[in-house]
Design a protein around this motif. Structure first.
Motif, PDB file in Angstrom:
ATOM      1  N   MET A 143     -10.560 -18.668  73.836  1.00 31.26           N
ATOM      2  CA  MET A 143      -9.339 -17.981  74.087  1.00 31.26           C
ATOM      3  C   MET A 143      -8.706 -16.732  73.285  1.00 31.26           C
ATOM      4  O   MET A 143      -8.868 -17.005  71.935  1.00 31.26           O
ATOM      5  N   THR A 144      -9.123 -15.243  72.610  1.00 37.62           N
ATOM      6  CA  THR A 144      -9.032 -14.164  72.124  1.00 37.62           C
ATOM      7  C   THR A 144      -6.990 -13.857  71.872  1.00 37.62           C
ATOM      8  O   THR A 144      -6.813 -13.927  72.915  1.00 37.62           O
ATOM      9  N   SER A 145      -6.911 -13.352  70.840  1.00 36.39           N
ATOM     10  CA  SER A 145      -5.463 -12.648  71.046  1.00 36.39           C
ATOM     11  C   SER A 145      -6.037 -11.882  71.001  1.00 36.39           C
ATOM     12  O   SER A 145      -6.774 -11.280  70.084  1.00 36.39           O
ATOM     13  N   ARG A 146      -5.704 -10.734  71.489  1.00 30.87           N
ATOM     14  CA  ARG A 146      -4.876  -9.496  71.288  1.00 30.87           C
ATOM     15  C   ARG A 146      -3.532  -8.414  70.365  1.00 30.87           C
ATOM     16  O   ARG A 146      -2.739  -9.331  70.452  1.00 30.87           O
ATOM     17  N   THR A 147      -3.924  -7.571  69.688  1.00 30.41           N
ATOM     18  CA  THR A 147      -3.008  -7.020  69.415  1.00 30.41           C
ATOM     19  C   THR A 147      -1.487  -6.218  70.134  1.00 30.41           C
ATOM     20  O   THR A 147      -2.396  -5.689  71.298  1.00 30.41           O
ATOM     21  N   PRO A 148      -0.735  -6.326  70.416  1.00 34.89           N
ATOM     22  CA  PRO A 148       0.036  -5.650  70.936  1.00 34.89           C
ATOM     23  C   PRO A 148      -0.358  -4.113  71.525  1.00 34.89           C
ATOM     24  O   PRO A 148      -0.441  -3.995  69.973  1.00 34.89           O
ATOM     25  N   ALA A 149       0.125  -3.455  71.795  1.00 37.09           N
ATOM     26  CA  ALA A 149      -0.411  -2.418  72.253  1.00 37.09           C
ATOM     27  C   ALA A 149       1.186  -1.400  72.259  1.00 37.09           C
ATOM     28  O   ALA A 149       2.777  -1.758  72.216  1.00 37.09           O
ATOM     29  N   ALA A 150       0.791  -0.349  71.711  1.00 35.93           N
ATOM     30  CA  ALA A 150       1.960  -0.249  71.054  1.00 35.93           C
ATOM     31  C   ALA A 150       3.284   0.988  72.567  1.00 35.93           C
ATOM     32  O   ALA A 150       2.303   0.831  73.770  1.00 35.93           O
ATOM     33  N   ARG A 151       4.179   0.890  72.196  1.00 31.05           N
ATOM     34  CA  ARG A 151       5.357   0.439  73.495  1.00 31.05           C
ATOM     35  C   ARG A 151       5.353   2.391  73.826  1.00 31.05           C
ATOM     36  O   ARG A 151       6.209   2.510  72.583  1.00 31.05           O
ATOM     37  N   PRO A 152       6.004   2.339  75.149  1.00 31.79           N
ATOM     38  CA  PRO A 152       6.708   3.965  74.524  1.00 31.79           C
ATOM     39  C   PRO A 152       7.724   3.752  74.755  1.00 31.79           C
ATOM     40  O   PRO A 152       8.764   3.012  74.763  1.00 31.79           O
ATOM     41  N   VAL A 153       8.619   4.836  73.964  1.00 30.16           N
ATOM     42  CA  VAL A 153      10.029   4.936  73.712  1.00 30.16           C
ATOM     43  C   VAL A 153      10.446   5.863  74.407  1.00 30.16           C
ATOM     44  O   VAL A 153       9.692   7.209  74.230  1.00 30.16           O
ATOM     45  N   PHE A 154      11.752   5.320  75.142  1.00 31.74           N
ATOM     46  CA  PHE A 154      12.108   6.671  76.356  1.00 31.74           C
ATOM     47  C   PHE A 154      13.143   6.996  75.211  1.00 31.74           C
ATOM     48  O   PHE A 154      13.443   6.649  74.795  1.00 31.74           O
ATOM     49  N   PRO A 155      13.443   8.720  74.987  1.00 38.17           N
ATOM     50  CA  PRO A 155      14.590   9.291  74.979  1.00 38.17           C
ATOM     51  C   PRO A 155      16.004   8.601  75.343  1.00 38.17           C
ATOM     52  O   PRO A 155      17.055   8.526  75.084  1.00 38.17           O
ATOM     53  N   SER A 156      16.536   7.813  76.366  1.00 33.58           N
ATOM     54  CA  SER A 156      17.922   7.485  77.204  1.00 33.58           C
ATOM     55  C   SER A 156      17.401   6.656  76.320  1.00 33.58           C
ATOM     56  O   SER A 156      18.629   5.747  76.761  1.00 33.58           O
ATOM     57  N   SER A 157      16.860   5.002  75.918  1.00 33.56           N
ATOM     58  CA  SER A 157      17.093   3.797  75.489  1.00 33.56           C
ATOM     59  C   SER A 157      17.543   3.811  73.714  1.00 33.56           C
ATOM     60  O   SER A 157      17.885   4.152  73.232  1.00 33.56           O
ATOM     61  N   PRO A 158      18.673   2.507  74.185  1.00 32.11           N
ATOM     62  CA  PRO A 158      19.199   2.930  73.510  1.00 32.11           C
ATOM     63  C   PRO A 158      18.664   1.736  72.424  1.00 32.11           C
ATOM     64  O   PRO A 158      19.813   1.694  71.179  1.00 32.11           O
ATOM     65  N   PHE A 159      17.641   0.856  72.582  1.00 34.42           N
ATOM     66  CA  PHE A 159      16.941   0.586  71.426  1.00 34.42           C
ATOM     67  C   PHE A 159      15.576   1.770  70.572  1.00 34.42           C
ATOM     68  O   PHE A 159      14.786   0.837  70.568  1.00 34.42           O
ATOM     69  N   ARG A 160      15.934   2.585  70.392  1.00 31.06           N
ATOM     70  CA  ARG A 160      14.695   3.383  69.489  1.00 31.06           C
ATOM     71  C   ARG A 160      14.701   3.071  68.452  1.00 31.06           C
ATOM     72  O   ARG A 160      15.862   2.281  67.670  1.00 31.06           O
ATOM     73  N   PRO A 161      13.537   3.332  67.907  1.00 34.71           N
ATOM     74  CA  PRO A 161      13.391   2.546  66.183  1.00 34.71           C
ATOM     75  C   PRO A 161      13.917   3.533  65.578  1.00 34.71           C
ATOM     76  O   PRO A 161      14.186   4.447  65.642  1.00 34.71           O
ATOM     77  N   THR A 162      14.636   2.314  64.146  1.00 29.70           N
ATOM     78  CA  THR A 162      15.178   3.732  63.429  1.00 29.70           C
ATOM     79  C   THR A 162      13.493   3.435  61.567  1.00 29.70           C
ATOM     80  O   THR A 162      13.263   2.349  62.122  1.00 29.70           O
TER      81      THR A 162
END
Length: 74
Positions: free
Chosen positions: A1-20
């Protein structure tokens, strides 16, 4: 079993979890006074790089990594 790096997730303009943005790194120079939540009052004795300082707290000289939320310049 190989591990993968997580892909970058899109950030939506209306999301309350915006990266700071990370807080700016404080610039210290020799003889600056600062306070640390655990060690107390100290004086900067050397600045070997942009991301660390050596601070004399009276009982010991400690290396403090920056940025550090426990450190406040006086």
């Amino acid at each position: 079993m190989t591990s993968r790096t997580p892909a970058a997730r899109p950030v939506f303009p209306s999301s309350p979890f915006r990266p700071t943005a990370p807080p700016p790194v404080q610039k210290f120079s020799i003889d600056d006074l600062l306070t640390h939540d655990r060690h107390g009052l100290g004086r900067v004795v050397s600045v070997p790089g942009d991301h660390e300082v050596h601070v004399d707290f009276g009982t010991a000289v400690r290396r403090i990594a920056l940025p550090n939320p426990k450190v406040t310049r006086l």
